[in-house]
Design an enzyme around this catalytic site. Sequence first.
Site, PDB file in Angstrom:
ATOM      1  N   ASN A  39       1.159  13.383  13.935  1.00 14.09           N
ATOM      2  CA  ASN A  39      -0.016  12.722  14.813  1.00 14.09           C
ATOM      3  C   ASN A  39      -1.188  13.457  14.492  1.00 14.09           C
ATOM      4  OD1 ASN A  39       1.697  10.545  15.346  1.00 14.09           O
ATOM      5  ND2 ASN A  39       2.045  11.462  17.239  1.00 14.09           N
TER       6      ASN A  39
ATOM      7  N   HIS B 147      -4.473  11.857  14.437  1.00 17.08           N
ATOM      8  CA  HIS B 147      -4.554  10.495  14.911  1.00 17.08           C
ATOM      9  C   HIS B 147      -5.092  10.026  16.327  1.00 17.08           C
ATOM     10  CE1 HIS B 147      -2.118  10.328  11.365  1.00 17.08           C
ATOM     11  NE2 HIS B 147      -1.807   9.099  11.372  1.00 17.08           N
TER      12      HIS B 147
ATOM     13  N   HIS C  56      -7.503   3.190   8.118  1.00 19.16           N
ATOM     14  CA  HIS C  56      -6.602   4.005   9.049  1.00 19.16           C
ATOM     15  C   HIS C  56      -6.826   5.332   8.450  1.00 19.16           C
ATOM     16  CE1 HIS C  56      -3.415   5.694  11.333  1.00 19.16           C
ATOM     17  NE2 HIS C  56      -2.795   6.297  10.120  1.00 19.16           N
TER      18      HIS C  56
ATOM     19  N   GLU D 281      11.028  11.058  17.488  1.00 23.62           N
ATOM     20  CA  GLU D 281       9.999  11.941  17.908  1.00 23.62           C
ATOM     21  C   GLU D 281      10.062  12.247  19.564  1.00 23.62           C
ATOM     22  OE1 GLU D 281       6.304  10.011  16.462  1.00 23.62           O
ATOM     23  OE2 GLU D 281       5.217  10.836  18.327  1.00 23.62           O
TER      24      GLU D 281
ATOM     25  N   ARG E 105      21.519  -9.048  13.727  1.00 24.36           N
ATOM     26  CA  ARG E 105      21.658  -7.503  14.257  1.00 24.36           C
ATOM     27  C   ARG E 105      21.569  -6.293  13.401  1.00 24.36           C
ATOM     28  NH1 ARG E 105      25.222 -10.706  17.230  1.00 24.36           N
ATOM     29  NH2 ARG E 105      24.552 -11.030  19.272  1.00 24.36           N
TER      30      ARG E 105
ATOM     31  N   ARG F 118       8.278  15.867  15.609  1.00 22.70           N
ATOM     32  CA  ARG F 118       7.822  14.604  14.898  1.00 22.70           C
ATOM     33  C   ARG F 118       6.387  14.270  15.199  1.00 22.70           C
ATOM     34  NH1 ARG F 118      11.165   9.296  12.490  1.00 22.70           N
ATOM     35  NH2 ARG F 118       9.014   8.307  11.566  1.00 22.70           N
TER      36      ARG F 118
ATOM     37  N   LYS G  91      10.619   4.109  11.230  1.00 20.85           N
ATOM     38  CA  LYS G  91       9.653   3.486  11.944  1.00 20.85           C
ATOM     39  C   LYS G  91       9.345   2.089  11.514  1.00 20.85           C
ATOM     40  CE  LYS G  91       7.580   6.832  14.820  1.00 20.85           C
ATOM     41  NZ  LYS G  91       6.044   7.595  15.450  1.00 20.85           N
TER      42      LYS G  91
ATOM     43  N   HIS H  13      -7.392   7.156  16.080  1.00 17.87           N
ATOM     44  CA  HIS H  13      -7.338   5.934  16.767  1.00 17.87           C
ATOM     45  C   HIS H  13      -8.551   5.476  17.389  1.00 17.87           C
ATOM     46  CE1 HIS H  13      -2.532   5.826  16.277  1.00 17.87           C
ATOM     47  NE2 HIS H  13      -3.088   5.424  15.245  1.00 17.87           N
TER      48      HIS H  13
ATOM     49  N   LYS I 277       7.584  15.167   5.287  1.00 20.92           N
ATOM     50  CA  LYS I 277       7.903  14.181   6.283  1.00 20.92           C
ATOM     51  C   LYS I 277       9.415  14.094   6.675  1.00 20.92           C
ATOM     52  CE  LYS I 277       7.433   9.842   8.419  1.00 20.92           C
ATOM     53  NZ  LYS I 277       6.361   8.554   8.311  1.00 20.92           N
TER      54      LYS I 277
ATOM     55  N   GLU J 146      -3.451  11.089   4.196  1.00 17.74           N
ATOM     56  CA  GLU J 146      -2.256  11.380   4.903  1.00 17.74           C
ATOM     57  C   GLU J 146      -1.547  12.395   4.041  1.00 17.74           C
ATOM     58  OE1 GLU J 146      -1.317  10.265   7.772  1.00 17.74           O
ATOM     59  OE2 GLU J 146      -2.211   8.190   7.905  1.00 17.74           O
TER      60      GLU J 146
HETATM   61  N1  LIG Z   1       6.185   3.166   9.800  1.00 19.38           N
HETATM   62  C1  LIG Z   1       5.575   4.201   9.851  1.00 19.38           C
HETATM   63  O1  LIG Z   1       6.093   5.430  10.005  1.00 19.38           O
HETATM   64  C2  LIG Z   1       4.006   4.073   9.375  1.00 19.38           C
HETATM   65  C3  LIG Z   1       3.206   5.000   9.350  1.00 19.38           C
HETATM   66  C4  LIG Z   1       1.962   4.912   8.769  1.00 19.38           C
HETATM   67  C5  LIG Z   1       1.296   3.781   8.926  1.00 19.38           C
HETATM   68  N2  LIG Z   1       2.068   2.824   9.169  1.00 19.38           N
HETATM   69  C6  LIG Z   1       1.580   1.346   9.131  1.00 19.38           C
HETATM   70  O2  LIG Z   1       1.283   0.958   7.629  1.00 19.38           O
HETATM   71  C7  LIG Z   1       0.125   0.112   7.777  1.00 19.38           C
HETATM   72  C8  LIG Z   1      -0.793   0.365   6.612  1.00 19.38           C
HETATM   73  O3  LIG Z   1      -0.329   0.370   5.298  1.00 19.38           O
HETATM   74  P1  LIG Z   1      -1.117   0.509   4.149  1.00 19.38           P
HETATM   75  O4  LIG Z   1      -2.231   1.352   4.246  1.00 19.38           O
HETATM   76  O5  LIG Z   1      -0.317   0.599   2.927  1.00 19.38           O
HETATM   77  O6  LIG Z   1      -1.944  -1.188   4.237  1.00 19.38           O
HETATM   78  P2  LIG Z   1      -1.525  -2.461   3.477  1.00 19.38           P
HETATM   79  O7  LIG Z   1       0.009  -2.656   3.332  1.00 19.38           O
HETATM   80  O8  LIG Z   1      -2.236  -3.568   4.332  1.00 19.38           O
HETATM   81  O9  LIG Z   1      -1.843  -2.384   2.083  1.00 19.38           O
HETATM   82  C9  LIG Z   1      -3.356  -2.495   1.741  1.00 19.38           C
HETATM   83  C10 LIG Z   1      -3.899  -3.064   0.870  1.00 19.38           C
HETATM   84  O10 LIG Z   1      -3.533  -2.816  -0.499  1.00 19.38           O
HETATM   85  C11 LIG Z   1      -2.901  -4.071  -1.073  1.00 19.38           C
HETATM   86  N3  LIG Z   1      -1.988  -3.511  -2.064  1.00 19.38           N
HETATM   87  C12 LIG Z   1      -0.811  -3.116  -1.671  1.00 19.38           C
HETATM   88  N4  LIG Z   1      -0.296  -2.345  -2.737  1.00 19.38           N
HETATM   89  C13 LIG Z   1      -1.038  -2.753  -3.768  1.00 19.38           C
HETATM   90  C14 LIG Z   1      -1.162  -2.216  -5.264  1.00 19.38           C
HETATM   91  N5  LIG Z   1       0.119  -1.605  -5.831  1.00 19.38           N
HETATM   92  N6  LIG Z   1      -2.399  -2.748  -5.954  1.00 19.38           N
HETATM   93  C15 LIG Z   1      -3.066  -3.379  -5.306  1.00 19.38           C
HETATM   94  N7  LIG Z   1      -3.124  -3.862  -4.035  1.00 19.38           N
HETATM   95  C16 LIG Z   1      -2.019  -3.325  -3.361  1.00 19.38           C
HETATM   96  C17 LIG Z   1      -2.544  -4.682   0.107  1.00 19.38           C
HETATM   97  O11 LIG Z   1      -2.381  -6.337  -0.312  1.00 19.38           O
HETATM   98  C18 LIG Z   1      -3.334  -4.663   1.123  1.00 19.38           C
HETATM   99  O12 LIG Z   1      -4.700  -5.504   0.891  1.00 19.38           O
HETATM  100  C19 LIG Z   1      -0.247  -0.170   9.066  1.00 19.38           C
HETATM  101  O13 LIG Z   1       0.099  -1.483   9.582  1.00 19.38           O
HETATM  102  C20 LIG Z   1       0.472   1.094   9.742  1.00 19.38           C
HETATM  103  O14 LIG Z   1       0.488   0.708  11.151  1.00 19.38           O
HETATM  104  C21 LIG Z   1       3.626   2.882   9.453  1.00 19.38           C
HETATM  105 ZN   LIG Z   2      -1.591   7.828   9.753  1.00 21.61          ZN
END
Ligand SMILES: NC(=O)c1ccc[n+]([C@@H]2O[C@H](COP(=O)([O-])OP(=O)(O)OC[C@H]3O[C@@H](n4cnc5c(N)ncnc54)[C@H](O)[C@@H]3O)[C@@H](O)[C@H]2O)c1
Ligand SMILES: [Zn+2]
Length: 368
Positions: A247, A250, A268, A239, A123, A243, A145, A254, A229, A187
């Site tokens: 987007n 986005h 993305h 949101e 929990r 918030r 999130k 998307h 942010k 971003e």
């Molecule tokens: N929670 C939120 O508010 C929020 C906001 C935006 C995006 N997201 C989520 O984030 C995700 C995308 O995140 P991301 O773009 O970081 O992708 P990711 O976590 O897949 O990382 C991208 C790639 O980079 C590699 N990597 C990470 N750090 C590294 C480093 N320092 N050196 C070398 N390689 C490295 C990873 O292994 C992966 O292959 C999506 O699932 C999306 O839905 C969440």
């Molecule tokens: Zn985004």
Amino acid sequence: MTVDAVTVGLGDRSYQVLVGPDLLSDAAARIAPFAPARRLFVISDHNVLRAHGAKFLGGLRQSGFAVHELALDPGEASKSFAGLERVCGALLDGRIERGDLVVAFGGGVIGDLAGFAAGVVKRGVDFVQIPTTLLAQVDSSVGGKTAINAAQGKNLIGLFHQPRLVLADTNVLSTLPRRELLAGFAEVVKYGLLGDAAFFDWLDAHAEAVLAGPGPERTYSIVKSVAAKAAIVAQDEREGGIRALLNLGHTFGHALEAETGFGERLLHGEGVAIGMALAFQFSERLGTCPRGTAERIAAFFRRVGLPASPRDIPGFTPSAETMLDHMEHDKKAQGGQLTLILARGIGHAFVQRNADRAAILDLWRAAL
Ligand SMILES: NC(=O)c1ccc[n+]([C@@H]2O[C@H](COP(=O)([O-])OP(=O)(O)OC[C@H]3O[C@@H](n4cnc5c(N)ncnc54)[C@H](O)[C@@H]3O)[C@@H](O)[C@H]2O)c1
Ligand SMILES: [Zn+2]
């Protein structure tokens, strides 16, 4: 070593985001106040551990922490029920208790997954974010999130669970592939475009320095992004209102990601860059935004190496109707209305409910 701090102000759930070079070196001391039992559960992926695991985990163990580690496969596929089961299983096998700490060490995939697992196991246990992509440092690690994906769509299973601390080490980005760095940069630009024209102008002048390597420009751009942010999240954690401005780009983005299969073909952040250019084009067409704004933004994206139009995606030839369909798919999730983030100019985004279907179709016809 200078370390910048941004506070995310959420009452008794407030926390700090620290930004600076080489924060990994003394991560143990910074994490310690949140792990009174001195037991850590580090969740990461193979790429991140290969590049930075020895230094990070070695430092923690040298400081006397008992460290459990779990490395997942890199990539979005790990943000799944199976991934969640693995993380929760590892936490329970290690007999996690209150006073222990989950450490999300990776990009947004790891942050979302580990944060969700921390939110539900027993929990809810505490967690900290050590984001290792630019996208995770400026976006996903801040705001609480967390989620996994379902067969029905991305991020549909999740909860709000705020971290206790975020450590954004600007040096770890040196091993990130250039394309991932640029996707995260989109971003960063978003914060300028949605609410801070002076920041966009600054990025226009300093983008190359931000992208070149750790240095004061990179740190400044991350601090400004996190502060933007944090200010929004502090006003609207769940949101209900502003918030949604986060987007910007986005809904268009998307649709592009959906049509390209949510994969390597279009990251993305690349979809968001194109989506923001489209949002400003649409705003110009509706007369809310001065002519030439979208072109300025598109030229900036192309200069730094980001795509700025659907035509920049190789071999991308869907119909306008198909793209609107993808957007309408979002609409169903929002109670029958198509909500878009539009702009009155750079730095002045607003929420447009009930966006006009025919006008969007015209935009896609012109843009494809
Ligand atoms: N929670 C939120 O508010 C929020 C906001 C935006 C995006 N997201 C989520 O984030 C995700 C995308 O995140 P991301 O773009 O970081 O992708 P990711 O976590 O897949 O990382 C991208 C790639 O980079 C590699 N990597 C990470 N750090 C590294 C480093 N320092 N050196 C070398 N390689 C490295 C990873 O292994 C992966 O292959 C999506 O699932 C999306 O839905 C969440
Ligand atoms: Zn985004």
